[in-house]
Design an enzyme around this catalytic site. Structure first.
Site, PDB file in Angstrom:
ATOM      1  N   CYS A 278      29.361  38.944  38.638  1.00 32.32           N
ATOM      2  CA  CYS A 278      30.462  38.996  39.501  1.00 32.32           C
ATOM      3  C   CYS A 278      31.000  40.425  39.575  1.00 32.32           C
ATOM      4  O   CYS A 278      30.514  41.474  38.817  1.00 32.32           O
ATOM      5  CB  CYS A 278      31.704  38.463  38.938  1.00 32.32           C
ATOM      6  SG  CYS A 278      33.332  38.390  39.681  1.00 32.32           S
TER       7      CYS A 278
ATOM      8  N   SER B  43      33.690  41.956  39.092  1.00 31.82           N
ATOM      9  CA  SER B  43      34.454  42.441  38.144  1.00 31.82           C
ATOM     10  C   SER B  43      33.382  43.023  36.902  1.00 31.82           C
ATOM     11  O   SER B  43      34.018  43.780  36.146  1.00 31.82           O
ATOM     12  CB  SER B  43      35.178  41.125  37.452  1.00 31.82           C
ATOM     13  OG  SER B  43      36.129  40.572  38.462  1.00 31.82           O
TER      14      SER B  43
ATOM     15  N   HIS C   8      32.963  46.461  38.153  1.00 26.45           N
ATOM     16  CA  HIS C   8      34.071  47.267  37.840  1.00 26.45           C
ATOM     17  C   HIS C   8      33.949  47.968  36.590  1.00 26.45           C
ATOM     18  O   HIS C   8      34.340  49.072  36.413  1.00 26.45           O
ATOM     19  CB  HIS C   8      35.480  46.661  38.230  1.00 26.45           C
ATOM     20  CG  HIS C   8      35.719  46.118  39.414  1.00 26.45           C
ATOM     21  ND1 HIS C   8      35.154  46.782  40.538  1.00 26.45           N
ATOM     22  CD2 HIS C   8      36.285  45.233  39.830  1.00 26.45           C
ATOM     23  CE1 HIS C   8      35.412  46.052  41.547  1.00 26.45           C
ATOM     24  NE2 HIS C   8      36.354  45.199  41.384  1.00 26.45           N
TER      25      HIS C   8
ATOM     26  N   HIS D 297      31.079  36.673  32.439  1.00 26.42           N
ATOM     27  CA  HIS D 297      32.120  35.643  32.163  1.00 26.42           C
ATOM     28  C   HIS D 297      32.089  34.432  33.211  1.00 26.42           C
ATOM     29  O   HIS D 297      32.875  33.779  33.490  1.00 26.42           O
ATOM     30  CB  HIS D 297      33.515  36.582  32.692  1.00 26.42           C
ATOM     31  CG  HIS D 297      33.509  36.905  34.026  1.00 26.42           C
ATOM     32  ND1 HIS D 297      32.990  37.993  34.498  1.00 26.42           N
ATOM     33  CD2 HIS D 297      34.036  36.424  35.209  1.00 26.42           C
ATOM     34  CE1 HIS D 297      33.120  38.255  35.850  1.00 26.42           C
ATOM     35  NE2 HIS D 297      33.800  37.465  36.321  1.00 26.42           N
TER      36      HIS D 297
ATOM     37  N   CYS E 129      34.079  31.085  37.643  1.00 20.62           N
ATOM     38  CA  CYS E 129      34.538  32.497  38.019  1.00 20.62           C
ATOM     39  C   CYS E 129      34.836  32.457  39.584  1.00 20.62           C
ATOM     40  O   CYS E 129      35.461  32.043  40.228  1.00 20.62           O
ATOM     41  CB  CYS E 129      34.242  33.772  37.680  1.00 20.62           C
ATOM     42  SG  CYS E 129      35.239  35.180  38.542  1.00 20.62           S
TER      43      CYS E 129
HETATM   44  P1  CND Z   1      31.312  41.887  46.216  1.00 17.97           P
HETATM   45  O1  CND Z   1      31.031  43.226  46.000  1.00 17.97           O
HETATM   46  O2  CND Z   1      30.159  40.756  46.239  1.00 17.97           O
HETATM   47  O3  CND Z   1      31.980  41.579  47.458  1.00 17.97           O
HETATM   48  C1  CND Z   1      32.966  42.384  48.053  1.00 17.97           C
HETATM   49  C2  CND Z   1      32.858  42.604  49.613  1.00 17.97           C
HETATM   50  O4  CND Z   1      33.726  43.571  50.282  1.00 17.97           O
HETATM   51  C3  CND Z   1      31.499  43.248  49.730  1.00 17.97           C
HETATM   52  O5  CND Z   1      30.767  42.476  50.940  1.00 17.97           O
HETATM   53  C4  CND Z   1      31.885  44.614  50.579  1.00 17.97           C
HETATM   54  O6  CND Z   1      31.040  44.833  51.694  1.00 17.97           O
HETATM   55  C5  CND Z   1      33.288  44.112  51.195  1.00 17.97           C
HETATM   56  N1  CND Z   1      34.050  45.525  51.303  1.00 17.97           N
HETATM   57  C6  CND Z   1      34.094  46.473  50.771  1.00 17.97           C
HETATM   58  N2  CND Z   1      34.954  47.509  51.244  1.00 17.97           N
HETATM   59  C7  CND Z   1      35.521  46.889  52.424  1.00 17.97           C
HETATM   60  C8  CND Z   1      36.746  47.157  53.370  1.00 17.97           C
HETATM   61  N3  CND Z   1      37.071  48.501  53.241  1.00 17.97           N
HETATM   62  N4  CND Z   1      36.745  46.204  54.186  1.00 17.97           N
HETATM   63  C9  CND Z   1      36.177  44.928  54.204  1.00 17.97           C
HETATM   64  N5  CND Z   1      35.265  44.438  53.217  1.00 17.97           N
HETATM   65  C10 CND Z   1      35.018  45.404  52.286  1.00 17.97           C
HETATM   66  O7  CND Z   1      32.405  41.245  45.169  1.00 17.97           O
HETATM   67  P2  CND Z   1      33.026  39.910  44.621  1.00 17.97           P
HETATM   68  O8  CND Z   1      32.979  38.998  45.735  1.00 17.97           O
HETATM   69  O9  CND Z   1      32.201  39.645  43.296  1.00 17.97           O
HETATM   70  O10 CND Z   1      34.466  40.246  44.048  1.00 17.97           O
HETATM   71  C11 CND Z   1      35.438  40.659  44.960  1.00 17.97           C
HETATM   72  C12 CND Z   1      36.746  41.252  44.468  1.00 17.97           C
HETATM   73  O11 CND Z   1      37.265  40.001  43.526  1.00 17.97           O
HETATM   74  C13 CND Z   1      36.181  42.232  43.085  1.00 17.97           C
HETATM   75  O12 CND Z   1      37.425  43.171  43.065  1.00 17.97           O
HETATM   76  C14 CND Z   1      36.399  41.360  41.927  1.00 17.97           C
HETATM   77  O13 CND Z   1      36.508  42.276  40.773  1.00 17.97           O
HETATM   78  C15 CND Z   1      37.531  40.581  42.107  1.00 17.97           C
HETATM   79  C16 CND Z   1      37.516  39.311  41.263  1.00 17.97           C
HETATM   80  C17 CND Z   1      38.910  38.775  41.049  1.00 17.97           C
HETATM   81  C18 CND Z   1      39.031  37.579  40.196  1.00 17.97           C
HETATM   82  C19 CND Z   1      40.274  36.951  40.123  1.00 17.97           C
HETATM   83  O14 CND Z   1      40.454  35.773  39.226  1.00 17.97           O
HETATM   84  N6  CND Z   1      41.343  37.235  40.848  1.00 17.97           N
HETATM   85  C20 CND Z   1      37.841  37.029  39.544  1.00 17.97           C
HETATM   86  N7  CND Z   1      36.672  37.630  39.838  1.00 17.97           N
HETATM   87  C21 CND Z   1      36.544  38.783  40.641  1.00 17.97           C
HETATM   88 ZN    ZN Z   2      34.456  37.090  38.323  1.00 19.30          ZN
END
Ligand code: CND
Ligand code: ZN
Length: 375
Positions: free
Chosen positions: A46, A48, A51, A68, A175
């Site tokens: 993921c 995260s 990050h 996770h 997740c």
């Molecule tokens: P992943 O990197 O696979 O996807 C992110 C997408 O965002 C990519 O396709 C990028 O191209 C796109 N992107 C980047 N910049 C921009 C922009 N300016 N405008 C539009 N699109 C853009 O990440 P993921 O899907 O695994 O995770 C996404 C987020 O969610 C990340 O910050 C992660 O840490 C978070 C997350 C949150 C939770 C929660 O419980 N809230 C759980 N897990 C992950």
């Molecule tokens: Zn996650």
């Protein structure tokens, strides 16, 4: 029999930020009274995890075993454990559920006070770790740590699932799938016929699209700067795909025009604070709702005009889609097995655990949806 003994096994250690993970032999101590030792079968990668590896979460301690989003089999349990037993198929929970704290007892909350997600000690309740490598203490991540052949978690951070569930798919319920899907169906409560906008089309954003579709949204606008993400987004239910880079106007103006004044629901699934404000501005005056799903770097702040909120918009955020893990995870696994939900599209690559660094490369290069590691 391994029960009661230290297990030596392989794990991917993050010794310090911005370095590749290193596969090492580690020692995993037996579970204490309220703990469960799990043999991991599959774990997704993921953003995260990345990050932390990129050093964006400065409050998280190294060396650490990341990961996770997993499924596994219980190897042994501490003597006070009653809800799982050796041989059970399980999913570790990033949001624990003690069932006794104010949050667990509250119908609208899914975070646990006992396992406070803000603390990031990287340690078990007795302030020690079950992981060591070359004599050094290794921290855990989100009370789970799944980039290892064996992990130890608290009983409140694990739940039994159907034995028939394929781990290399249902691990995503740990997740990514639950987070995105729940953000739409549970946190936003998307209604039939509504217009939704999803920013970011990774595993989380695509799962949000699935949630919007299951909730009956009639328009789902998918936004990403990487157009390679568009075919998958359409395959899971997006009705339109747009890239901010194709416009000179700010993206919220583009969306406001496309939607006759703004969307019903918008989801930020990237983790960029300015994009969170764009998502809010893309929602409709009087009723628009925005859910913040993406995780921003530690210390980042949002700056916005309060008029946006005064005029009837709302912002919410949720971890794990707002779902209480102990109830919703087994239910989602059952829904997957009975084909009420489908998450197979989310898994773009399946690699043996040893190729974990390749999985991270694909993620950083925007070349995957979800990579699942198998053990
Ligand atoms: P992943 O990197 O696979 O996807 C992110 C997408 O965002 C990519 O396709 C990028 O191209 C796109 N992107 C980047 N910049 C921009 C922009 N300016 N405008 C539009 N699109 C853009 O990440 P993921 O899907 O695994 O995770 C996404 C987020 O969610 C990340 O910050 C992660 O840490 C978070 C997350 C949150 C939770 C929660 O419980 N809230 C759980 N897990 C992950
Ligand atoms: Zn996650």
């Amino acid at each position: 029999v391994t029960s009661g003994k230290v297990i030596k096994c392989k794990a991917a250690i993050a010794w310090e930020p911005k370095k590749p993970l290193s596969i090492e032999e580690i020692e995993v101590a037996p579970p204490k009274d309220h703990e469960v030792r799990i043999k991991i079968l599959a774990s997704g990668i993921c953003r995260s995890d990345d990050h932390v590896l990129e050093g964006l979460k400065s409050n998280i301690k190294f060396p650490i075993i990341l990961g996770h989003e997993a499924a596994g089999i219980v190897e042994s349990v501490g003597r006070a454990v009653t809800t799982v037993k050796p041989g059970d198929k399980v999913i570790p929970l990033i949001v624990s559920q003690c069932r006794e704290c104010q949050c667990c007892k509250h119908p609208n909350a899914n975070l646990c006070v006992k396992a406070d997600i803000r603390k990031h000690t990287g340690l078990m309740d007795d302030n020690t770790s079950r992981f060591s490598c070359k004599g050094k203490l290794i921290h855990n991540f989100l009370d789970t740590s799944t980039f290892t052949e064996y992990t130890v978690v608290n009983e409140i951070s694990v739940v039994k699932i159907d034995d028939a569930a394929p781990s290399e798919k249902v691990c995503l319920i740990g997740c990514g799938f639950s987070t995105g899907y729940g953000s739409a169906t549970h946190t936003a409560k998307v209604h039939a016929g509504s217009t939704c906008v999803v920013f970011g089309l990774g595993g989380i954003g695509l799962s949000a699209i699935i949630g919007c579709q299951v909730a009956g949204a009639s328009r789902i606008i998918a936004v990403d700067i990487n157009k390679d993400k568009f075919p998958k987004a359409k395959a899971v239910g997006a009705t339109e795909c747009i890239s901010p880079q194709d416009y000179t106007k700010p993206i919220h103006e583009v969306i406001t025009e496309m939607t006759d004044g703004g969307a019903d629901y918008t989801f930020e699934c990237v983790g960029i604070t300015d994009l969170m404000v764009s998502a809010l501005k893309s929602s409709h005056y009087g009723f628009g709702a925005t859910v913040i799903v993406g995780v921003a770097p530690t210390g980042a702040k949002i700056s916005l005009d309060p008029m946006l909120l005064l005029t009837g918009r709302t912002v919410k955020g949720a971890i794990f889609g707002g779902f209480k893990g102990k109830e919703s995870v087994p239910q989602m696994v059952t829904d997957y097995l009975t084909k009420k939900i489908n998450l197979d599209e989310l898994v773009s690559h399946t690699f043996p655990f040893e190729k974990i660094n390749e999985g991270f490369k694909l993620l950083r290069g925007g070349k995957c949806t979800r990579t699942v590691l198998t053990f």
